[in-house]
Design an enzyme around this catalytic site. Structure first.
Site, PDB file in Angstrom:
ATOM      1  N   ARG A 181       0.849  -1.187   0.000  1.00 39.46           N
ATOM      2  CA  ARG A 181       0.000   0.000   0.000  1.00 39.46           C
ATOM      3  C   ARG A 181       0.890   1.243   0.000  1.00 39.46           C
ATOM      4  O   ARG A 181       2.032   1.219   0.457  1.00 39.46           O
ATOM      5  CB  ARG A 181      -0.913   0.015   1.216  1.00 39.46           C
ATOM      6  CG  ARG A 181      -1.845  -1.177   1.329  1.00 39.46           C
ATOM      7  CD  ARG A 181      -2.654  -1.099   2.611  1.00 39.46           C
ATOM      8  NE  ARG A 181      -3.585  -2.207   2.719  1.00 39.46           N
ATOM      9  CZ  ARG A 181      -3.327  -3.363   3.325  1.00 39.46           C
ATOM     10  NH1 ARG A 181      -2.132  -3.559   3.887  1.00 39.46           N
ATOM     11  NH2 ARG A 181      -4.241  -4.315   3.385  1.00 39.46           N
ATOM     12  N   LYS A 208      -2.099  -1.478   7.342  1.00 39.24           N
ATOM     13  CA  LYS A 208      -3.092  -0.687   8.046  1.00 39.24           C
ATOM     14  C   LYS A 208      -3.756  -1.544   9.106  1.00 39.24           C
ATOM     15  O   LYS A 208      -4.115  -2.697   8.892  1.00 39.24           O
ATOM     16  CB  LYS A 208      -4.132  -0.138   7.074  1.00 39.24           C
ATOM     17  CG  LYS A 208      -4.997  -1.180   6.373  1.00 39.24           C
ATOM     18  CD  LYS A 208      -6.016  -0.511   5.491  1.00 39.24           C
ATOM     19  CE  LYS A 208      -6.930  -1.527   4.834  1.00 39.24           C
ATOM     20  NZ  LYS A 208      -7.947  -0.907   3.980  1.00 39.24           N
ATOM     21  N   HIS A 294      -3.108   2.500  -5.834  1.00 40.50           N
ATOM     22  CA  HIS A 294      -3.911   1.342  -5.450  1.00 40.50           C
ATOM     23  C   HIS A 294      -4.179   0.423  -6.643  1.00 40.50           C
ATOM     24  O   HIS A 294      -4.241  -0.802  -6.490  1.00 40.50           O
ATOM     25  CB  HIS A 294      -5.233   1.793  -4.829  1.00 40.50           C
ATOM     26  CG  HIS A 294      -5.951   0.679  -4.124  1.00 40.50           C
ATOM     27  ND1 HIS A 294      -5.497   0.139  -2.939  1.00 40.50           N
ATOM     28  CD2 HIS A 294      -7.067  -0.009  -4.446  1.00 40.50           C
ATOM     29  CE1 HIS A 294      -6.303  -0.826  -2.555  1.00 40.50           C
ATOM     30  NE2 HIS A 294      -7.274  -0.949  -3.459  1.00 40.50           N
ATOM     31  N   ARG A 297      -1.372  -1.811  -7.098  1.00 38.20           N
ATOM     32  CA  ARG A 297      -1.483  -2.927  -6.151  1.00 38.20           C
ATOM     33  C   ARG A 297      -2.362  -4.038  -6.748  1.00 38.20           C
ATOM     34  O   ARG A 297      -2.049  -5.218  -6.632  1.00 38.20           O
ATOM     35  CB  ARG A 297      -2.050  -2.385  -4.843  1.00 38.20           C
ATOM     36  CG  ARG A 297      -2.226  -3.370  -3.721  1.00 38.20           C
ATOM     37  CD  ARG A 297      -2.525  -2.579  -2.447  1.00 38.20           C
ATOM     38  NE  ARG A 297      -3.286  -3.331  -1.485  1.00 38.20           N
ATOM     39  CZ  ARG A 297      -2.760  -4.180  -0.607  1.00 38.20           C
ATOM     40  NH1 ARG A 297      -1.459  -4.391  -0.609  1.00 38.20           N
ATOM     41  NH2 ARG A 297      -3.516  -4.831   0.263  1.00 38.20           N
ATOM     42  N   HIS A 320      -4.226  -9.052   3.257  1.00 39.20           N
ATOM     43  CA  HIS A 320      -5.684  -8.996   3.370  1.00 39.20           C
ATOM     44  C   HIS A 320      -6.157  -9.850   4.545  1.00 39.20           C
ATOM     45  O   HIS A 320      -5.674 -10.961   4.750  1.00 39.20           O
ATOM     46  CB  HIS A 320      -6.349  -9.508   2.088  1.00 39.20           C
ATOM     47  CG  HIS A 320      -6.262  -8.542   0.958  1.00 39.20           C
ATOM     48  ND1 HIS A 320      -6.276  -8.933  -0.363  1.00 39.20           N
ATOM     49  CD2 HIS A 320      -6.178  -7.186   0.932  1.00 39.20           C
ATOM     50  CE1 HIS A 320      -6.198  -7.873  -1.145  1.00 39.20           C
ATOM     51  NE2 HIS A 320      -6.133  -6.806  -0.373  1.00 39.20           N
ATOM     52  N   TYR A 329      -9.164  -8.803  -6.201  1.00 37.59           N
ATOM     53  CA  TYR A 329      -7.942  -8.287  -6.824  1.00 37.59           C
ATOM     54  C   TYR A 329      -7.507  -9.135  -8.014  1.00 37.59           C
ATOM     55  O   TYR A 329      -6.958  -8.621  -8.978  1.00 37.59           O
ATOM     56  CB  TYR A 329      -6.807  -8.251  -5.790  1.00 37.59           C
ATOM     57  CG  TYR A 329      -6.828  -7.051  -4.889  1.00 37.59           C
ATOM     58  CD1 TYR A 329      -5.729  -6.211  -4.790  1.00 37.59           C
ATOM     59  CD2 TYR A 329      -7.944  -6.744  -4.121  1.00 37.59           C
ATOM     60  CE1 TYR A 329      -5.733  -5.115  -3.949  1.00 37.59           C
ATOM     61  CE2 TYR A 329      -7.973  -5.650  -3.279  1.00 37.59           C
ATOM     62  CZ  TYR A 329      -6.857  -4.838  -3.199  1.00 37.59           C
ATOM     63  OH  TYR A 329      -6.884  -3.745  -2.376  1.00 37.59           O
TER      64      TYR A 329
END
Length: 357
Positions: A181, A208, A294, A297, A320, A329
């Site tokens: 990220r 995060k 993003h 990613r 994730h 994704y």
């Protein structure tokens, strides 16, 4: 009319201790997995359902058959308030299937053993709304991404400020290779690159966190050309910022701004976003406003999947919590429908002869 006394011939079942409750919960979960598998549900889908259920149980702190609607109100309304709508919708779908299983197969048994009547806490009042289609981000084809970074690399030699241009290039390229990220790129320190770990070396990413739990850390192997990229950066352009390359506390991607002692501050996400946007405008103008950090990613996930990496490994690399998120994704690289069509055509040709048009 005579009345008869009816006695339940089933052995009496009571859950008396916490150990018995925990064992029964584990048995229910195992039966749920087996039932879903017997229905032909794919393993990845089952794992995507189990994860949210386990997370809900951990948050609730009690067996899920005790959960009521107002408990789920608190879960979605407070604990998961800041989660993306698509995430909440997928979790709600997993909860609905699990509670349906409890009601259909074990409602009477759970009531007899615990005194609780199982009823799904999910209703039309607290069911999360919104679809997941808005979350589907389709990255550019591999050829376009290669052209972007090839042109960007050539531009650096003539850039007015070489060091920031090389920094922005390296950070974005790393995002396209192993999918960190942008916030993780900004937090990286020199010491987070562990050259000696594993077969390729690894980088420590501070992902995060959620709900006040702080940053989640994960070690990601320097695969897909990422080690060569970082070696080039650390032994070359990184020295243009300061002489702290051997200081493990120094930022891997520095800013031009400095502290009082002359050392560099960490780059901001705005600087990296701006650098990527300018490169996209020069080399992929039709992707302006669409190709973001993003989306790079997403490209990394699709590229790894296309090259043979399984979805669970990609989930670990991207950090994730839910496998279902990773499935989004890599969705654009799945070709099982097309593959099934080709196989069907081959079978028809073999059976009837001739060429299928």
């Amino acid at each position: 009319m005579a009345l008869a006394v009816v006695r339940d011939l089933r052995p009496e079942f009571r859950l008396e201790t916490s150990e018995e409750v925990a064992a029964f919960e584990q048995d229910l979960l195992a039966e749920f997995v087996l039932a879903r598998a017997s229905a032909g549900v794919l393993d990845d889908t089952i794992r995507g359902d189990i994860g949210p259920v386990l997370g809900l149980r951990e948050w609730f702190g009690r067996p899920l058959w005790e959960m009521e609607a107002h408990d789920l109100d608190r879960y979605f309304g407070r604990h998961r308030r800041d989660s993306a709508s698509g995430t909440k919708v997928r979790q709600a779908a997993a909860f609905a299937v699990f509670f349906e299983f409890l009601e259909l197969r074990h409602k009477a048994g759970i009531h007899a053993a615990t005194g609780f009547v199982v009823e799904s806490p999910l209703d039309e009042m607290n069911r999360p709304r919104g679809g997941t289609s808005a979350r589907l981000r389709i990255p550019p084809p591999e050829a376009e991404v290669t052209a972007l970074f090839g042109g960007w690399r050539c531009d650096m030699e003539e850039a007015r400020k070489y060091a920031p241009a090389a920094r922005n290039y390296t950070a974005s390229r790393l995002a396209s290779l192993i999918g960190p990220r942008i916030s993780e790129l900004c937090l990286l320190r020199i010491g987070d690159v562990r050259w000696d770990l594993g077969r390729f070396g690894k980088v420590l990413l501070k992902g995060k966190g959620s709900q006040g739990r702080g940053k989640k850390e994960r070690l990601v192997p320097l695969i897909n050309g990422s080690r060569d990229l970082l070696e080039w950066w650390v032994t070359g352009p990184r020295w243009e910022f300061d002489d702290k390359v051997n200081d493990p506390r120094a930022p891997l991607f520095p800013s031009e701004r400095r502290y009082g002692d002359g050392s560099s501050r960490a780059v901001t996400d705005d600087a990296l976003r701006t650098g990527l946007a300018e490169a996209v405008a020069r080399h992929l103008p039709h992707q302006v406003g669409q190709l973001t950090p993003h989306v790079l990613r997403h490209f990394a996930a699709s590229d790894l999947y296309r090259n043979g990496m399984d979805v669970v490994a990609i989930q670990e690399i991207l950090g994730h919590e839910w496998l279902s998120t990773t499935m989004i994704y890599v969705h654009v690289e799945k070709s099982h429908v097309e593959d099934a069509w080709i196989r069907a055509g081959q079978r028809a040709t073999a059976r009837f002869g001739g060429t299928r048009r």
